[in-house]
Design an enzyme around this catalytic site. Structure first.
Site, PDB file in Angstrom:
ATOM      1  N   HIS A  87       2.595   2.008  -3.327  1.00 18.54           N
ATOM      2  CA  HIS A  87       1.621   2.614  -4.240  1.00 18.54           C
ATOM      3  C   HIS A  87       1.414   4.090  -3.911  1.00 18.54           C
ATOM      4  O   HIS A  87       1.351   4.943  -4.803  1.00 18.54           O
ATOM      5  CB  HIS A  87       0.293   1.854  -4.148  1.00 18.54           C
ATOM      6  N   GLU A  95       0.824  -1.207   0.000  1.00 12.00           N
ATOM      7  CA  GLU A  95       0.000   0.000   0.000  1.00 12.00           C
ATOM      8  C   GLU A  95       0.858   1.257   0.000  1.00 12.00           C
ATOM      9  O   GLU A  95       0.586   2.212  -0.734  1.00 12.00           O
ATOM     10  CB  GLU A  95      -0.922  -0.017   1.223  1.00 12.00           C
TER      11      GLU A  95
END
Length: 332
Positions: free
Chosen positions: A71, A68
């Site tokens: 990203h 996460e």
């Protein structure tokens, strides 16, 4: 100056494509809530080694948290590059091809996209929010690509009055593809990709099994509901999956027919775009079928998102080449 701007656009285009792939990989590996807060991760700018269980109810899963955060780092860098494009276009507006309208639209899109990224976490993967976030990523990519084409892509023809039919068909292809991308996002956010099991073209042994379309396309959000792994019953997921299959069939027939028709014209006006369109279309359909029969392998599913992005870029290139460039007094 024009060269520096072109390099900036090229870097941004590559990163925009990478961010879409990273977003798909994060979502498909069930890491969308790897960090339960935003923009940090458990209150830190990087993934911490341990977290306070009293402050965060969700336990730390380091692997998902890093997916996460990588990203987010990439998306943040993309945002800075897009800010640079806007500053560049405003500062040197008298010397660059085009105006400041599209860079301003791009900047506004990426700012709203950042808000959607936050809401994706705070709304616990609400399907409408996650689908909008996906569409925002594709919109960002499309706008950067259009700016890049304005700088690099030669137009197909000066006989624009003879291309009216092709313009209409190309626009239809673009609208149809956008609709299918939305359906794909809705399918993914509801975890409906394997709603028909591993059967293709049948679904649960039937061409049209029992499906709940009433519940499949409800755009509401229940506060406090965690949408991770989906909340719909299988009949509703089946309805979503079937609609995505029908959409894929329609896109395949329309875009494939358009590409073959353009190739049959044996005209140099369209360059290699029809051939690229046909190739990417076949690869994308093959990836979609593979997602079903192989039960959604992570690599194949991620490549399917990449294929959708490349298909969008190809159709946009076709549309872009069908219109005359604006008369500009820009100096290189």
């Amino acid at each position: 100056m024009q060269k520096a701007y072109s390099i900036l656009l090229s870097l941004t285009l590559g990163l925009a494509l990478l961010v879409i792939v990273l977003g798909a990989y994060t979502r498909l590996s069930d890491a969308g809530l790897g960090c339960p807060d935003w923009p940090g991760c458990y209150g830190h700018l990087a993934v911490p080694e341990a977290v306070d269980g009293a402050q965060f109810q969700r336990p730390l899963e380091t692997g998902k948290a890093w997916k996460e955060m990588i990203h987010r780092y990439a998306a943040g860098t993309l945002g800075m590059l897009i800010l640079g494009i806007w500053v560049f276009s405003v500062w040197f507006r008298r010397r660059l091809v085009g105006g400041v309208l599209m860079p301003s639209l791009l900047l506004g899109t990426v700012l709203f996209q950042a808000a959607l990224g936050m809401w994706t976490v705070t709304h616990l993967l609400s399907p409408p929010i996650v689908t909008a976030h996906l569409l925002g990523g594709f919109t960002t990519l499309a706008l950067v690509w259009w700016l890049w084409l304005n700088q690099h892509r030669p137009r197909f023809s000066t006989l624009y009055h003879q291309l009216t039919t092709v313009r209409g068909l190309a626009l239809g292809a673009l609208l149809l593809l956008i609709g299918q991308i939305l359906l794909g996002g809705w399918t993914s956010t509801h975890y409906a990709a394997v709603a028909c099991g591993v059967e293709f073209p049948l679904c649960h042994g039937e061409w049209w099994p029992a499906s709940d379309f009433r519940s499949a396309f409800v755009f509401d959000w229940q506060p406090g509901t965690n949408y991770e792994f989906g909340t719909l019953d299988n009949p509703a997921r089946t309805a979503i999956h079937l609609m995505h299959r029908l959409g894929a069939l329609l896109v395949f027939v329309y875009l494939g027919g358009l590409a073959l028709w353009l190739i049959s014209k044996r005209s140099v006006l369209f360059g290699s775009v029809p051939y690229v369109l046909l190739l990417v279309l076949f690869i994308q359909v093959s990836l979609g079928i593979s997602n079903v029969v192989f039960a959604l392998p992570l690599v194949v599913a991620t490549l399917h998102t990449l294929g959708a992005a490349l298909l969008l870029l190809t159709v946009l290139a076709l549309n872009h080449g069908l219109y005359p460039a604006r008369v500009s007094s820009a100096r290189v």
